[in-house]
Design an enzyme around this catalytic site. Structure first.
Site, PDB file in Angstrom:
ATOM      1  N   HIS A 108       4.920   1.586  -5.377  1.00 11.93           N
ATOM      2  CA  HIS A 108       5.395   1.027  -6.636  1.00 11.93           C
ATOM      3  C   HIS A 108       6.532   1.866  -7.204  1.00 11.93           C
ATOM      4  O   HIS A 108       6.776   2.993  -6.780  1.00 11.93           O
ATOM      5  CB  HIS A 108       4.265   0.845  -7.655  1.00 11.93           C
TER       6      HIS A 108
ATOM      7  N   GLU B 257       0.469  11.130  -9.682  1.00 13.54           N
ATOM      8  CA  GLU B 257       1.268  10.847  -8.486  1.00 13.54           C
ATOM      9  C   GLU B 257       2.563  11.639  -8.565  1.00 13.54           C
ATOM     10  O   GLU B 257       2.921  12.185  -9.607  1.00 13.54           O
ATOM     11  CB  GLU B 257       1.611   9.351  -8.413  1.00 13.54           C
TER      12      GLU B 257
END
Length: 692
Positions: free
Chosen positions: A651, A612
């Site tokens: 997150h 990510e």
């Protein structure tokens, strides 16, 4: 949560850090302003972006009659795209010298950084090589006396000021710890002619996880800085970020949401938002999400993309049915469901017989449908094409020998921390059904019970006296989870898997500090855990996407793990090991640690890395692969390539820092010989070629 200057100073005041007097003024209050302190006054626009002074966001008042006109001038100004919801007015301060002082959480160095600057102001890092002194501060201890002295002497303050400086720095550190701050910056810290040290300006960032755990911290959130839809999403517990496109996006799980956002943007169907439903897509959340997207005039169509892992697609479909209330949706909706209960979910939606509701068998079919309902005259948003780098040559062997092996298998005895809670019991049962060897549980003050045939103990120390423990899994609430990690490490459990999300960064940093020297391998926090397909699982991963085979899958995202495993399985490619390393900024076992074990794992012939934006984990892995001559093929996919800088996507670890260079991350991986896949569609095909 980033605080404006006014709220930063309110927080500083509670920590006994000296700040100037200040009064807030909102639009409509400028004609009646009478602060009761002497001129000159300084009017300071309250925005979240920096560089207000250069943008005309600070004005001086020498005559009270000037105030209304100058205040209205600020209210009408935009600063780096932000409107000015209110201003703070302060009396002028006599200044002998301006300094810089900050405490920040460093993701790269895994510590707190104490930075002291001989000069303050804009772009302090460009004021010369000798301006800043940066020191690493460990937790939970805080600055050592010699570090306080070093900062003091660096600033060149008179020795009579040492007590005041040491007190101020101690107050700043306590403020950081007590309020879960990721940054506490004073710029400038001024010295007045009468010898006072005063925080003339302040900038504070508070850990969102801390805010979730401490409702009183919401007092520092200024709703005026956010758009109405952002506040609505925040109130509903949804992760929402506005984007410039026209396709409204609703997905479960941050990793899959980022990958879907990228797919839309790269397909010329730009997303208008990032919206992560998370794992609790109940009717209320679904109603709020649809209200957000239906009410946004920028949104012309909606793409709902769900992979049922722990979340049931059938339950989401029922929630959506309730949210629509028997009516056709106001805007076209394209729904793709896969995974758990997907067929049942799609059946429910088809039976609604609703206009404007389209079912798609997979993500590519959804893109095709969206393309056919593209409204006329939509503005194009320019995104560069995704990198598509084929598998490069393997690094040359270096003779590197790893001393570690992956030692989790069907016989590994597992202890469940938090076994008596709802989540602990649910996943203990699911692990047992998969064949995992759960031998003990721990919940303080619940010792002596038996849950699902598993004896419960008050502590790990107690459990270890009766059982061999090869791994523990943590289902403990965020307030206590970091201590649970430290307990496992202090008892030298070989593996501990921390499922818990929402732990404050300070607490995890302190837990990792306490775990130094322990042989425990910590996985997570905020991880779906470990699964060895067909053998065992220590985590919450659903089992239906996985089958045994030769490919290891290492990921920072739970939903991406399930999505990719499902695609591999449908392509006839099984998995040897699947590990979620965790989505938080501070985790234990990382990609490099796993590669050290996988290089000796005979069952693994290739590795898939699902990364990510944010952090340096993938770059560090690429450097390791080249340096050690890792010779198994590596296939990679990075989610969030089209993410806006500085926005958290789902997150805590998924945030692209300003200047964070996603292209550099991808190119570094390509230079190490990784196959860089442009989309999820390419992962299984690329893996199959690598195994030939």
């Amino acid at each position: 949560m980033l605080l404006d200057e006014h709220n930063s100073k309110l927080l500083f005041e509670t920590a006994t850090i000296p700040v100037p007097k200040g009064t807030t003024v909102f639009p409509g209050e400028e004609d009646d302003f009478a602060p009761g302190y002497p001129l000159p006054w300084f009017l300071k626009a309250q925005v979240l972006s920096g560089g207000r002074g250069k943008s005309g966001g600070i004005l001086r008042i020498d005559d009270p009659a000037e105030f209304p006109a100058k205040a209205r001038k600020l209210f009408g100004r935009e600063i780096k795209g932000e409107s000015v919801p209110f201003i703070r007015v302060e009396p002028g301060e006599d200044i002998t010298h301006e300094f810089y002082l900050s405490l920040t959480v460093s993701r790269e160095r895994r510590c707190i950084l104490l930075t002291a600057g001989r000069q303050g102001g804009v772009e302090v890092e460009k004021l010369g090589a000798d301006n800043l002194l940066v020191q690493e501060i460990g937790l939970p201890g805080g600055p050592a006396p010699h570090q306080v002295r070093a900062a003091f002497f660096h600033l060149g303050l008179d020795k009579d000021r040492f007590k005041d400086f040491a007190g101020l720095l101690d107050a700043l550190f306590r403020c950081l710890l007590d309020n879960g701050l990721l940054m506490a910056e004073i710029n400038p810290l001024i010295l007045t002619p009468d010898g006072r040290l005063v925080a003339l300006d302040g900038k504070v960032e508070m850990d969102d996880n801390f805010v979730d755990l401490h409702p009183e911290a919401e007092a520092y959130y200024q709703r005026e800085h956010a758009a109405p839809e952002e506040n609505l999403a925040r109130d509903a517990g949804l992760s929402f970020v506005r984007l410039p496109g026209w396709v409204g996006l609703m997905v479960n799980g941050a990793g899959l949401a980022m990958a879907t956002m990228d797919l839309l943007n790269f397909s010329g169907l730009p997303a208008s938002n990032f919206l992560d439903l998370g794992g609790a897509a109940d009717q209320k959340r679904m109603e709020t999400a649809l209200e957000l997207l239906f009410g946004d005039t920028q949104v012309k169509a909606i793409f709902i993309n769900l992979f049922g892992g722990i979340l049931s697609c059938e339950k989401v479909a029922l929630a959506m049915q309730g949210a629509l209330g028997g009516k056709s949706p106001e805007k076209p909706i394209v729904v793709r469901m896969s995974g758990k209960d997907a067929e049942a979910g799609l059946k429910i939606l088809r039976e609604l017989n609703a206009d404007n509701l389209h079912m798609a068998g997979d993500m590519q079919a959804a893109i095709a449908i969206l393309d056919t309902i593209r409204p006329p005259q939509t503005e194009a948003v320019d995104y560069p094409a995704p990198l598509d780098l084929p598998l490069g040559p393997r690094p040359a062997p270096t003779g590197w020998q790893s001393e570690t092996i992956f030692a989790v298998d069907a016989d590994t005895p597992i202890l469940v921390q938090g076994i008596t809670g709802r989540e602990g019991q649910l996943h203990t049962r699911l692990m047992q059904e998969y064949g995992a060897n759960v031998v003990a549980g721990v919940t303080p003050f619940k010792g002596g019970q038996e849950i699902l045939g598993v004896p419960v103990y008050n502590s790990i120390a107690e459990a270890r006296r009766a059982h061999d423990i090869g791994a523990s899994i943590i289902f403990v609430p965020p307030r206590m989870a970091a201590d649970a990690v430290a307990e496992a490490a202090s008892n030298e459990i070989p593996w501990t898997v921390c499922i818990t999300e929402g732990i404050t960064q300070h607490e995890m940093l302190a837990a990792f500090g306490r775990a130094k020297g322990s042989p425990t391998r910590i996985v997570g926090p905020n991880t779906p855990g470990i699964i060895v397909p067909g053998r065992t699982k220590i985590g919450i991963m659903p089992t239906m996407p996985f089958m045994p085979g030769p490919v290891a899958v290492l990921s920072r995202s739970g939903t991406l793990t399930y999505e990719v495993a499902d695609r591999l399985t449908r392509a006839g490619i099984g998995q040897s090991i699947c590990v979620g390393i965790g989505g938080d900024p501070f985790i234990g076992v990382d990609f490099v640690d796993m590669f050290e074990m996988i290089r000796n794992h005979d069952q693994t012939r290739a590795v898939i890395v699902l990364g990510e934006i944010g952090g340096q984990a993938e770059e560090n892995l690429a450097e390791y692969v080249v340096r050690t001559g890792f010779d198994k093929p590596v296939i990679s996919f990075i989610a969030g390539q089209t993410a806006p800088a500085g926005k958290r996507l789902g997150h805590a670890g998924a945030i692209l820092e300003a200047g964070g260079g996603i292209q550099a991350k991808l190119e570094t991986m390509g230079k190490a010989g990784f196959a860089v896949c442009p989309s999820l569609e390419a992962v299984a095909e690329t893996t199959a070629r690598a195994l030939e």
